[in-house]
Design a protein around this motif. Structure first.
Motif, short mmCIF file in Angstrom:
data_model
loop_
_atom_site.label_atom_id
_atom_site.label_comp_id
_atom_site.label_asym_id
_atom_site.label_seq_id
_atom_site.Cartn_x
_atom_site.Cartn_y
_atom_site.Cartn_z
N LEU A 133 0.92 -1.24 -0.03
CA LEU A 133 0.06 -0.27 -0.01
C LEU A 133 0.77 1.27 -0.02
CD1 LEU A 133 -2.76 -1.00 2.75
CD2 LEU A 133 -3.05 -0.92 0.08
N ASP A 134 1.88 1.17 0.77
CA ASP A 134 2.77 2.42 0.66
C ASP A 134 3.53 2.66 -0.22
OD1 ASP A 134 2.00 3.00 3.59
OD2 ASP A 134 3.53 2.01 4.49
N TRP A 135 3.86 1.46 -1.03
CA TRP A 135 4.83 1.61 -2.18
C TRP A 135 3.99 2.19 -3.28
CZ3 TRP A 135 7.36 -3.93 -1.90
CH2 TRP A 135 8.04 -3.94 -1.05
N VAL A 136 2.79 2.03 -3.40
CA VAL A 136 2.00 2.23 -4.57
C VAL A 136 1.51 3.77 -4.44
CG1 VAL A 136 -0.17 1.90 -5.88
CG2 VAL A 136 1.27 -0.08 -5.22
N GLY A 137 0.94 3.98 -2.97
CA GLY A 137 0.48 5.06 -2.80
C GLY A 137 1.52 6.29 -2.70
N GLY A 138 2.72 5.93 -2.49
CA GLY A 138 3.92 6.81 -2.32
C GLY A 138 4.65 7.03 -3.47
N GLY A 139 4.33 6.17 -4.63
CA GLY A 139 5.00 6.39 -5.88
C GLY A 139 6.43 5.70 -6.15
N VAL A 140 6.65 4.48 -5.11
CA VAL A 140 7.90 3.74 -5.49
C VAL A 140 7.60 2.74 -6.43
CG1 VAL A 140 9.12 1.63 -4.39
CG2 VAL A 140 8.29 3.74 -2.98
N MET A 145 -0.10 -6.56 -6.86
CA MET A 145 -1.40 -7.43 -6.77
C MET A 145 -1.26 -7.76 -5.34
SD MET A 145 -0.66 -10.22 -9.88
CE MET A 145 -2.24 -10.95 -9.49
N ILE A 146 -2.69 -7.89 -4.73
CA ILE A 146 -2.87 -7.86 -3.23
C ILE A 146 -4.10 -8.52 -2.86
CG2 ILE A 146 -4.01 -5.68 -3.20
CD1 ILE A 146 -2.30 -4.92 -0.88
N GLY A 147 -4.19 -9.12 -1.63
CA GLY A 147 -5.36 -9.74 -1.09
C GLY A 147 -5.38 -9.65 0.34
N PRO A 148 -6.41 -9.19 1.01
CA PRO A 148 -7.81 -8.53 0.34
C PRO A 148 -7.41 -7.06 -0.25
CG PRO A 148 -7.73 -8.36 2.71
CD PRO A 148 -6.50 -9.27 2.41
N GLN A 155 -4.82 6.98 -1.24
CA GLN A 155 -3.75 6.97 -2.21
C GLN A 155 -3.87 6.09 -3.20
OE1 GLN A 155 -1.73 9.67 -2.11
NE2 GLN A 155 -3.09 10.13 -0.44
N VAL A 156 -4.84 4.80 -3.09
CA VAL A 156 -4.67 3.80 -4.08
C VAL A 156 -6.03 3.74 -4.61
CG1 VAL A 156 -2.43 2.84 -3.07
CG2 VAL A 156 -4.93 2.15 -2.41
N THR A 157 -6.34 2.86 -5.67
CA THR A 157 -7.48 2.35 -6.44
C THR A 157 -7.23 0.94 -6.47
OG1 THR A 157 -8.08 4.57 -7.40
CG2 THR A 157 -9.06 2.36 -8.12
N GLY A 158 -8.14 0.26 -5.87
CA GLY A 158 -8.35 -1.24 -6.05
C GLY A 158 -9.23 -1.89 -7.00
N GLU A 159 -8.94 -2.80 -7.42
CA GLU A 159 -9.66 -3.85 -8.44
C GLU A 159 -9.83 -5.14 -8.03
OE1 GLU A 159 -12.22 -3.88 -12.20
OE2 GLU A 159 -11.20 -2.27 -11.13
N VAL A 160 -11.18 -5.71 -7.95
CA VAL A 160 -11.10 -6.85 -7.38
C VAL A 160 -11.25 -7.93 -8.67
CG1 VAL A 160 -12.40 -8.78 -6.27
CG2 VAL A 160 -12.42 -6.55 -5.21
N LEU A 161 -10.28 -8.74 -8.47
CA LEU A 161 -10.06 -9.63 -9.66
C LEU A 161 -10.74 -11.06 -9.52
CD1 LEU A 161 -6.32 -8.95 -10.48
CD2 LEU A 161 -8.24 -8.07 -11.53
N PHE A 162 -10.85 -11.56 -8.30
CA PHE A 162 -11.45 -12.77 -7.92
C PHE A 162 -11.77 -13.07 -6.48
CE2 PHE A 162 -7.16 -14.12 -8.68
CZ PHE A 162 -7.10 -14.96 -7.36
N VAL A 268 -9.31 -11.06 -4.24
CA VAL A 268 -7.57 -10.85 -4.60
C VAL A 268 -7.75 -9.67 -5.78
CG1 VAL A 268 -5.57 -11.94 -5.71
CG2 VAL A 268 -6.91 -13.21 -3.77
N GLY A 269 -7.13 -9.06 -5.92
CA GLY A 269 -6.97 -7.97 -6.80
C GLY A 269 -5.64 -7.24 -7.13
N VAL A 270 -5.84 -5.93 -7.67
CA VAL A 270 -4.74 -5.10 -8.14
C VAL A 270 -4.90 -3.78 -7.64
CG1 VAL A 270 -5.41 -4.92 -10.33
CG2 VAL A 270 -3.07 -4.28 -9.87
N ILE A 271 -3.89 -2.88 -7.04
CA ILE A 271 -4.01 -1.69 -6.74
C ILE A 271 -3.13 -0.75 -7.65
CG2 ILE A 271 -4.83 -2.01 -4.30
CD1 ILE A 271 -1.87 -1.50 -3.56
N ILE A 272 -3.57 0.38 -7.88
CA ILE A 272 -2.71 1.35 -8.59
C ILE A 272 -2.91 2.75 -7.72
CG2 ILE A 272 -3.15 0.10 -10.75
CD1 ILE A 272 -5.45 2.15 -11.57
N PRO A 273 -2.09 3.75 -8.24
CA PRO A 273 -2.34 5.01 -7.74
C PRO A 273 -3.64 5.68 -7.93
CG PRO A 273 -0.18 4.64 -8.88
CD PRO A 273 -1.03 3.63 -9.29
#
Length: 299
Positions: A133-140, A145-148, A155-162, A268-273
């Motif tokens: 969360l910190d890496w994506v939110g902070g620009g690293v 990919m993340i769960g939950p 700072q992030v937007t999450g997309e549930v994949l399954f 389980v899904g993916v997060i982006i800034p």
């Protein structure tokens, strides 16, 4: 201030030696010294203290180094983005992931994507839930990919994949080992092996137990999947783990069973800034994840 001066300064600061910096940069020692002197003269401060043949950063030099390293990262990112705009199918995807997705899901997804885009490069970074969360939110990085999938993280937007189910792992000699499935309530008198406090996989299990009226008795804790499975294998307790995290090979000393009521799951899904655009190659991979998981990747 010239880019060459910054490059020479950073290399000398990293190696703490002007001569060694000149070797690394493939230029003469006098060239490195001259450019650093010009930089210090322009700034009006001493960036280094000279100790014989070695150099040490001054306090203001250390601050300046932090800013210059950040600047170089921005320049490198800009160069990468320009290259990717010219040819997104030859760019680089940097993505983070937790240990519970490392053994199966991430390699499967990357392999499937590379079959479609064989010249895309990947930089893979393992991290804890909070680190991702910190890496994506902070620009690293821009993808993880993340769960939950987190809720309420500005700072992030999450997309549930399954949605993934948890399984119960029992020592082979456990009283319930010959069952086809196990209800969580049947485990209230057992001892559990869980991740330490603060780990999201522990929180999911503890919350599930709390919802049906008991707190799990935790006998041992382990901070990685292999350690937890090893403790279960040794007969020191049972655990609940996401199905994907189990991998394909479970020792004969462990029995893996589906959960009946209540089912324990995680998204389980993916997060982006939330406030930065993805580079073109990253966007290709992000769209691939949304379109392909889980069916076309065999998950």
């Amino acid at each position: 201030m010239e880019l060459r001066q910054i490059q020479y300064f950073i290399e000398a600061a990293k190696l703490e030696h002007v001569t060694e910096a000149s070797y690394a940069l493939h230029v003469s020692q006098s060239a490195v010294s001259r450019q650093i002197f010009k930089l210090e003269a322009e700034l009006g401060v001493d960036l280094f203290v000279h100790e014989g043949r070695k150099v040490k950063l001054t306090p203001i030099g250390r601050q300046f180094l932090q800013h210059m390293e950040q600047m170089m990262k921005v320049l490198e990112q800009a160069r990468q983005e320009i290259n990717e705009y010219l040819d997104p199918e030859r760019g680089t995807v940097r993505i983070g992931f937790p240990s519970s997705l490392a053994a199966n899901l991430v390699p499967t997804v990357v392999s499937a994507f590379r079959r479609r885009y064989p010249e895309v490069h990947f930089q893979l970074q393992h991290g804890s839930y909070r680190e991702l969360l910190d890496w994506v939110g902070g620009g690293v990085m821009n993808l993880a990919m993340i769960g939950p999938v987190p809720q309420g993280e500005p700072q992030v937007t999450g997309e549930v994949l399954f949605r993934e189910r948890f399984k119960v792992l029992l020592p082979a000699g456990h009283r319930l080992a010959d069952r086809e499935s196990v209800g969580l309530d049947e485990l209230r008198e057992d001892v559990f092996v869980l991740f330490p406090k603060g780990f999201v996989l522990r929180e999911i299990v503890v919350d599930a137990c709390d919802q049906i009226g008991f707190q799990p008795k935790v006998s041992f804790e382990g901070d990685d999947l292999d350690a937890i499975k090893g403790l279960v294998s040794a007969g020191l307790g049972l655990t609940l783990l996401p199905e994907i995290a189990l991998g394909e090979h479970i020792p004969s000393t462990i029995v893996s069973l589906p959960m009946s009521e209540p089912q324990v799951t995680r998204d389980v899904g993916v997060i982006i800034p939330a406030n930065r655009e993805l580079a073109p190659t990253e966007k290709l991979f992000y769209d691939f994840l949304k379109e392909s998981l889980p069916s076309s990747c065999g998950i």
